[in-house]
Enzyme design. Structure first.
Site, PDB file in Angstrom:
ATOM      1  N   GLU A 122       0.838  -1.206   0.000  1.00 10.75           N
ATOM      2  CA  GLU A 122       0.000   0.000   0.000  1.00 10.75           C
ATOM      3  C   GLU A 122       0.876   1.261   0.000  1.00 10.75           C
ATOM      4  O   GLU A 122       0.717   2.150   0.851  1.00 10.75           O
ATOM      5  CB  GLU A 122      -0.987  -0.006   1.180  1.00 10.75           C
ATOM      6  CG  GLU A 122      -1.984  -1.140   1.082  1.00 10.75           C
ATOM      7  CD  GLU A 122      -3.208  -1.028   1.989  1.00 10.75           C
ATOM      8  OE1 GLU A 122      -3.245  -0.133   2.856  1.00 10.75           O
ATOM      9  OE2 GLU A 122      -4.138  -1.842   1.810  1.00 10.75           O
TER      10      GLU A 122
ATOM     11  N   GLU B 290      -4.994  -8.640  -0.447  1.00  7.39           N
ATOM     12  CA  GLU B 290      -5.799  -8.317   0.743  1.00  7.39           C
ATOM     13  C   GLU B 290      -7.243  -8.169   0.301  1.00  7.39           C
ATOM     14  O   GLU B 290      -7.546  -7.333  -0.570  1.00  7.39           O
ATOM     15  CB  GLU B 290      -5.315  -7.024   1.413  1.00  7.39           C
ATOM     16  CG  GLU B 290      -4.008  -7.190   2.150  1.00  7.39           C
ATOM     17  CD  GLU B 290      -3.611  -5.974   2.975  1.00  7.39           C
ATOM     18  OE1 GLU B 290      -4.493  -5.267   3.487  1.00  7.39           O
ATOM     19  OE2 GLU B 290      -2.390  -5.744   3.103  1.00  7.39           O
TER      20      GLU B 290
HETATM   21  O1  AHR Z   1      -5.352  -5.793   6.904  1.00  9.18           O
HETATM   22  C1  AHR Z   1      -5.269  -4.618   7.648  1.00  9.18           C
HETATM   23  C2  AHR Z   1      -4.591  -3.491   6.888  1.00  9.18           C
HETATM   24  O2  AHR Z   1      -5.373  -3.154   5.795  1.00  9.18           O
HETATM   25  C3  AHR Z   1      -3.252  -3.805   6.299  1.00  9.18           C
HETATM   26  O3  AHR Z   1      -2.218  -3.659   7.206  1.00  9.18           O
HETATM   27  C4  AHR Z   1      -3.143  -2.791   5.216  1.00  9.18           C
HETATM   28  O4  AHR Z   1      -2.336  -3.230   4.155  1.00  9.18           O
HETATM   29  C5  AHR Z   1      -4.577  -2.545   4.811  1.00  9.18           C
HETATM   30  O5  AHR Z   1      -4.878  -1.200   4.763  1.00  9.18           O
END
Ligand code: AHR
Length: 501
Positions: free
Chosen positions: A173, A304
């Site tokens: 990110e 994610e």
């Molecule tokens: O999964 C929680 C958080 O969500 C992670 O650390 C980040 O990559 C995303 O914003």
């Protein structure tokens, strides 16, 4: 009556096992307590890893695990997590709850965990606050077999042979917590950092993953593909093997996402509609990737995804601990069916996160452990891993509220190496059963076995009642002489059928 038509002769591509991947971050009680309790714990463990959790994850056939973050990855300095534990640097986990991180779980422990799980390794490096040298030395430490400062250090720390790093993420990110960069700036950094992910074993073993977009940020994908899509083969140090995508399903706005367990039908439909939005995201990001990579050599790694609700009342807001209901199970069903259907481009997906954080497959409380509805979906879907997607078509109708319409059923179908066909179906209605007829192109005698996960929309498991919701055998189908199947899919359920000719 809804009809599912399957062309069992038409294979559409291999479903990478990595689509069933997971993610574990130094966040809340995911690593510490959830996975790692230390050798001296009273909780049964092997080399510090909890035996109950490891066994459950093996049964679910976890194929790959991502670590150490998430946002934590761009603050993580790997040298803090090696060597004698008493000497390891202690730090504050500023991102997640401001708690003490004693670094007792580091590279050696992660590799031990993956070895016990029998899964592939996905390490996420630090671009936001780390140097090129630090990243390059981590690769040398983990994967170099010869004489070198880092390989010698690894040996000194008790590991003679290098480990296998299957995937390496160059930052996380980086448009947000990983440095607030523009795509133009990160694109240049990516080109530079990835150069030093050396391929010491010489077989193109490490797949490099570039940080991709958040949700519908198509500009990020466009810029990154433009800058880094170089197609040279991996052994010649091609720029990237995968581009990530992050997307979380939240029924409400970020400030009031909604409760994980207390919600009304409107929120049910809104949540499932938002989960189904993955289809559009993958298609649109995929169309951009196609312009630069028409042969689809670069994987889309949805590393994610999952439901993100308000934390459980009374818990640390920085720990992101939430319960998991049949609604989560249906979100998993929809998402995994979408990934299967896009297996030509989606090569990996990692639900967030493995234990005790967001849409987890396992929750723990001290020595107690429970399996969530999402766990059972992953266990039922494991048969799709490395199978081939089959051409299938479902006649659907729309259900929902006036503002929020969704299809009534979600499906995907695959054929495995033995020729067995696996059908996964979800009934997206919280209240209405659905009659389903399944037809194959070829008419012949078939045998069927199945299992189902069902309950009301807020049904979930607790530490007092861990078996409220669980996978059960399913035999309530009829089979015609032509090998077609008829069944009633209960409201709010996920079904797996194995069809043998
Ligand atoms: O999964 C929680 C958080 O969500 C992670 O650390 C980040 O990559 C995303 O914003």
């Amino acid at each position: 009556m809804a009809k599912l038509v399957i062309n069992e002769k038409k294979k559409l591509g291999k479903i990478n096992e990595e689509i069933y991947g997971h993610f574990s971050e130094h966040l809340g009680r995911c690593i510490y307590e959830g996975l790692y309790v230390g050798e001296d714990s009273e909780i049964p463990n092997k080399n510090g890893m909890r035996t109950d959790v490891v066994e459950a994850l093996k049964d679910m056939k976890i194929p790959v695990l991502r670590w150490p973050g998430g946002c934590f990855a761009d603050e993580y300095h790997w040298k803090d997590g090696i060597g004698p534990k008493e000497n390891r640097k202690k730090m504050i986990n500023t991102h997640w709850g401001g708690v003490l991180e004693d670094n007792s779980f580091g590279t050696h422990e992660f590799m031990e965990l993956c070895s016990q799980l029998g899964c592939k390794t996905y390490i996420n490096g630090n671009v936001g606050s780390g140097t090129v040298q630090e990243m390059s030395e981590w690769i040398e430490y983990m994967t170099f077999d010869g004489i070198s400062p880092m390989a010698d250090l690894r040996r000194k720390n008790g590991r003679e042979k290098p480990w296998k790093v299957d995937y390496f993420g160059v930052g996380n990110e980086n448009w947000g917590c990983g440095g607030n960069m523009t795509p133009e700036y990160y694109g240049d950094l990516y080109r530079r950092y990835q150069t030093y992910i050396r391929n010491y074993s010489g077989d193109g073993a490490i797949s490099k993953i570039c940080c991709g977009a958040n949700s519908d940020d198509y500009h990020w994908t466009e810029e990154l593909m433009k800058k880094t899509h170089d197609h040279t083969p991996k052994h010649l140090h091609g720029f990237m093997d995968g581009l990530s995508l992050h997307y979380y399903t939240t029924p409400g706005p970020w400030e009031h996402k909604g409760s994980a367990t207390e919600f009304h039908e409107g929120e049910w439909f809104m949540t499932l509609k938002k989960a189904a939005y993955l289809e559009e995201l993958i298609s649109k990001h995929g169309a951009i990737m196609d312009q630069y990579d028409p042969e689809k050599k670069i994987g889309m790694m949805v590393d994610e995804w999952g439901c993100w609700f308000d934390v459980e009342p009374g818990t640390n807001p920085g720990f992101l601990y939430q319960q998991n209901t049949m609604r989560d199970a249906l979100v998993a069903c929809i998402s995994l069916n979408i990934f299967n259907k896009h297996c030509d481009r989606v090569k990996m997906a990692n639900i967030a996160q493995l234990v005790n954080v967001l849409q987890s497959v396992i929750l723990t409380e001290g020595a107690k452990m429970l399996l969530t509805p999402t766990y059972y979906v992953f266990r039922m879907y494991k048969h799709h891993q490395n199978a081939h997607l089959l051409d299938s078509f479902m006649e659907i109708s729309e259900i929902g509220t006036d503002e929020c319409r969704i299809p009534n059923v979600s499906e995907s179908v695959s054929i495995d190496e033995h020729g067995d066909i696996h059908i996964t179906l979800g009934n997206l209605s919280p209240t209405e059963n659905q009659e389903i007829e399944i037809q194959f192109f070829e008419s012949k005698g078939r045998q069927v076995t199945g299992s189902i996960l069902a309950g009301n929309m807020t049904a979930h498991n607790t530490f007092d009642q861990p078996d409220n919701v669980k996978e059960q055998d399913f035999t309530a189908y009829t089979l015609t002489d032509q090998g077609n199947i008829a069944l009633t899919l209960p409201a709010c359920s996920v079904l797996h059928l194995k069809v043998t000719a």
